[in-house]
Design a protein around this motif. Structure first.
Motif, PDB file in Angstrom:
ATOM      1  N   HIS A 142     -26.198  74.366  13.808  1.00 32.91           N
ATOM      2  CA  HIS A 142     -26.866  72.864  13.451  1.00 32.91           C
ATOM      3  C   HIS A 142     -27.940  72.674  14.235  1.00 32.91           C
ATOM      4  O   HIS A 142     -28.931  71.671  14.099  1.00 32.91           O
ATOM      5  CB  HIS A 142     -25.652  71.966  14.002  1.00 32.91           C
ATOM      6  CG  HIS A 142     -25.575  72.066  15.567  1.00 32.91           C
ATOM      7  ND1 HIS A 142     -24.533  73.009  15.907  1.00 32.91           N
ATOM      8  CD2 HIS A 142     -25.862  71.564  16.580  1.00 32.91           C
ATOM      9  CE1 HIS A 142     -24.299  73.084  17.307  1.00 32.91           C
ATOM     10  NE2 HIS A 142     -25.383  72.178  17.874  1.00 32.91           N
ATOM     11  N   ARG A 150     -37.607  68.552   9.233  1.00 28.60           N
ATOM     12  CA  ARG A 150     -36.611  68.090   8.519  1.00 28.60           C
ATOM     13  C   ARG A 150     -35.329  68.919   8.747  1.00 28.60           C
ATOM     14  O   ARG A 150     -35.384  70.019   9.120  1.00 28.60           O
ATOM     15  CB  ARG A 150     -36.766  68.244   7.058  1.00 28.60           C
ATOM     16  CG  ARG A 150     -37.887  67.264   6.614  1.00 28.60           C
ATOM     17  CD  ARG A 150     -38.168  66.972   5.033  1.00 28.60           C
ATOM     18  NE  ARG A 150     -37.546  67.833   4.221  1.00 28.60           N
ATOM     19  CZ  ARG A 150     -38.184  68.497   3.472  1.00 28.60           C
ATOM     20  NH1 ARG A 150     -39.411  68.332   3.158  1.00 28.60           N
ATOM     21  NH2 ARG A 150     -37.653  69.532   2.624  1.00 28.60           N
ATOM     22  N   LEU A 151     -34.123  68.053   8.385  1.00 25.81           N
ATOM     23  CA  LEU A 151     -32.734  68.861   9.082  1.00 25.81           C
ATOM     24  C   LEU A 151     -32.568  70.194   8.092  1.00 25.81           C
ATOM     25  O   LEU A 151     -31.756  71.094   8.752  1.00 25.81           O
ATOM     26  CB  LEU A 151     -31.766  67.948   8.982  1.00 25.81           C
ATOM     27  CG  LEU A 151     -31.721  66.992   9.805  1.00 25.81           C
ATOM     28  CD1 LEU A 151     -30.496  65.965   9.451  1.00 25.81           C
ATOM     29  CD2 LEU A 151     -31.783  67.055  11.274  1.00 25.81           C
ATOM     30  N   LEU A 158     -24.629  67.125   6.285  1.00 28.02           N
ATOM     31  CA  LEU A 158     -25.669  66.732   7.006  1.00 28.02           C
ATOM     32  C   LEU A 158     -25.490  65.735   7.896  1.00 28.02           C
ATOM     33  O   LEU A 158     -25.821  65.625   8.951  1.00 28.02           O
ATOM     34  CB  LEU A 158     -26.800  66.305   6.058  1.00 28.02           C
ATOM     35  CG  LEU A 158     -27.773  67.377   5.225  1.00 28.02           C
ATOM     36  CD1 LEU A 158     -28.826  66.799   4.602  1.00 28.02           C
ATOM     37  CD2 LEU A 158     -28.171  68.251   6.252  1.00 28.02           C
ATOM     38  N   GLU A 159     -24.464  64.940   7.520  1.00 27.81           N
ATOM     39  CA  GLU A 159     -24.058  63.975   8.738  1.00 27.81           C
ATOM     40  C   GLU A 159     -23.448  64.673   9.769  1.00 27.81           C
ATOM     41  O   GLU A 159     -23.547  64.169  10.738  1.00 27.81           O
ATOM     42  CB  GLU A 159     -23.012  62.848   7.919  1.00 27.81           C
ATOM     43  CG  GLU A 159     -22.617  61.964   8.746  1.00 27.81           C
ATOM     44  CD  GLU A 159     -23.849  60.990   9.320  1.00 27.81           C
ATOM     45  OE1 GLU A 159     -23.750  60.401  10.390  1.00 27.81           O
ATOM     46  OE2 GLU A 159     -24.899  60.754   8.522  1.00 27.81           O
ATOM     47  N   LYS A 161     -24.335  67.703  10.977  1.00 29.44           N
ATOM     48  CA  LYS A 161     -25.422  68.102  11.650  1.00 29.44           C
ATOM     49  C   LYS A 161     -26.062  67.086  12.389  1.00 29.44           C
ATOM     50  O   LYS A 161     -26.429  67.039  13.594  1.00 29.44           O
ATOM     51  CB  LYS A 161     -26.232  68.715  10.632  1.00 29.44           C
ATOM     52  CG  LYS A 161     -27.501  69.587  11.430  1.00 29.44           C
ATOM     53  CD  LYS A 161     -28.432  70.290  10.139  1.00 29.44           C
ATOM     54  CE  LYS A 161     -29.408  71.225  10.795  1.00 29.44           C
ATOM     55  NZ  LYS A 161     -30.072  71.898   9.877  1.00 29.44           N
ATOM     56  N   ARG A 162     -26.300  65.788  11.978  1.00 31.05           N
ATOM     57  CA  ARG A 162     -26.993  64.686  12.526  1.00 31.05           C
ATOM     58  C   ARG A 162     -26.243  64.409  13.743  1.00 31.05           C
ATOM     59  O   ARG A 162     -26.414  64.191  15.044  1.00 31.05           O
ATOM     60  CB  ARG A 162     -27.095  63.686  11.761  1.00 31.05           C
ATOM     61  CG  ARG A 162     -28.297  63.488  10.653  1.00 31.05           C
ATOM     62  CD  ARG A 162     -28.257  62.115   9.888  1.00 31.05           C
ATOM     63  NE  ARG A 162     -29.079  62.328   8.843  1.00 31.05           N
ATOM     64  CZ  ARG A 162     -28.830  62.609   7.590  1.00 31.05           C
ATOM     65  NH1 ARG A 162     -27.327  62.689   7.294  1.00 31.05           N
ATOM     66  NH2 ARG A 162     -29.703  62.734   6.594  1.00 31.05           N
ATOM     67  N   LYS A 163     -24.710  64.314  13.592  1.00 31.32           N
ATOM     68  CA  LYS A 163     -23.887  63.802  14.873  1.00 31.32           C
ATOM     69  C   LYS A 163     -23.892  64.935  15.760  1.00 31.32           C
ATOM     70  O   LYS A 163     -24.198  64.555  17.016  1.00 31.32           O
ATOM     71  CB  LYS A 163     -22.451  63.732  14.261  1.00 31.32           C
ATOM     72  CG  LYS A 163     -22.119  62.448  13.639  1.00 31.32           C
ATOM     73  CD  LYS A 163     -20.782  62.319  13.018  1.00 31.32           C
ATOM     74  CE  LYS A 163     -20.550  60.895  12.606  1.00 31.32           C
ATOM     75  NZ  LYS A 163     -19.448  60.903  11.869  1.00 31.32           N
ATOM     76  N   ALA A 166     -27.355  64.775  17.711  1.00 29.81           N
ATOM     77  CA  ALA A 166     -27.210  63.492  18.448  1.00 29.81           C
ATOM     78  C   ALA A 166     -26.431  63.620  19.722  1.00 29.81           C
ATOM     79  O   ALA A 166     -26.958  63.408  20.875  1.00 29.81           O
ATOM     80  CB  ALA A 166     -26.737  62.356  17.667  1.00 29.81           C
ATOM     81  N   LEU A 171     -31.553  63.914  18.218  1.00 34.37           N
ATOM     82  CA  LEU A 171     -31.544  63.024  17.192  1.00 34.37           C
ATOM     83  C   LEU A 171     -30.934  61.672  17.965  1.00 34.37           C
ATOM     84  O   LEU A 171     -29.841  61.603  18.863  1.00 34.37           O
ATOM     85  CB  LEU A 171     -31.085  63.165  16.075  1.00 34.37           C
ATOM     86  CG  LEU A 171     -31.523  64.332  15.346  1.00 34.37           C
ATOM     87  CD1 LEU A 171     -30.447  64.440  13.997  1.00 34.37           C
ATOM     88  CD2 LEU A 171     -32.856  64.011  14.801  1.00 34.37           C
ATOM     89  N   PRO A 174     -26.511  58.085  15.405  1.00 29.19           N
ATOM     90  CA  PRO A 174     -26.272  57.322  14.045  1.00 29.19           C
ATOM     91  C   PRO A 174     -26.150  56.190  14.119  1.00 29.19           C
ATOM     92  O   PRO A 174     -25.219  55.643  15.106  1.00 29.19           O
ATOM     93  CB  PRO A 174     -25.316  58.277  13.447  1.00 29.19           C
ATOM     94  CG  PRO A 174     -25.119  59.580  14.026  1.00 29.19           C
ATOM     95  CD  PRO A 174     -25.684  59.141  15.386  1.00 29.19           C
TER      96      PRO A 174
END
Length: 176
Positions: A142, A150-151, A158-159, A161-163, A166, A171, A174
């Motif tokens: 990740h 960009r991710l 992708l959600e 990965k964002r979490k 974060a 990041l 969310p």
């Protein structure tokens, strides 16, 4: 016949299936609902030439403890024995570099990771290595992003990965 231990733990990302052999943690699978569990266990059984046993030998006690500490923010590093038998060649080289060379709270571009393993210009091959990572989170794919920031892709979505980014402070959290 040989066997491997497995269990499912609950996380903010949803259930994770963990599997371990006597050599160490061998697999982490996202979104481990009942259907995913069955499919993952059949695939692992085939690839390892071993039968799954629900955490019979205690091989997963430490991986569970360390993953719970990671998700609660208490720990930033994993000190687990890893079984690399599901990865080989270039992929294994890249994943080992990722595991040891990209610390918590940082990211690296696919091309930069390729250069680190002596293969500048192999960014797409690094992407393929990330997609084949049998140990996500512990081997932090990740943390690999596109050169423009960009991710990029992620096997867990992708959600997810964002979490994870974060959680590590890369990041913002969310919004929902």
């Amino acid at each position: 016949m040989k066997s491997f231990d497995w269990t499912v733990i609950g996380t903010d990302l949803g259930p994770l299936l963990l599997a371990a052999t006597e050599n160490g943690l061998v697999s982490v699978a996202f979104h481990a609902d009942q259907a995913t569990q069955g499919k993952a266990l059949r695939e692992l059984s085939s690839r390892l030439g071993a039968e799954p046993v629900a955490d019979a030998t205690g091989l997963l006690v430490e991986p569970v403890r360390q993953l719970e500490a990671y998700f609660s923010g208490e720990s930033h590093d994993f000190t687990l024995s890893l079984d690399w038998s599901l990865s080989g060649g270039f992929n294994r080289v890249v994943l080992r570099e990722l595991a040891t060379g990209v610390p918590y709270g940082t990211v690296v571009a696919y091309g930069d990771l390729a250069a680190r393993v002596g293969q500048p210009g192999a960014a797409q091959a690094v992407g393929a290595a990330m997609g084949s990572n049998p140990l996500p989170v512990v081997v932090p794919c990740h943390r690999v992003v596109e050169s423009g920031g960009r991710l990029g892709g992620f096997s867990g979505g992708l959600e997810t990965k964002r979490k994870l980014l974060a959680l590590e402070g890369v990041l913002p959290e969310p919004l929902f």
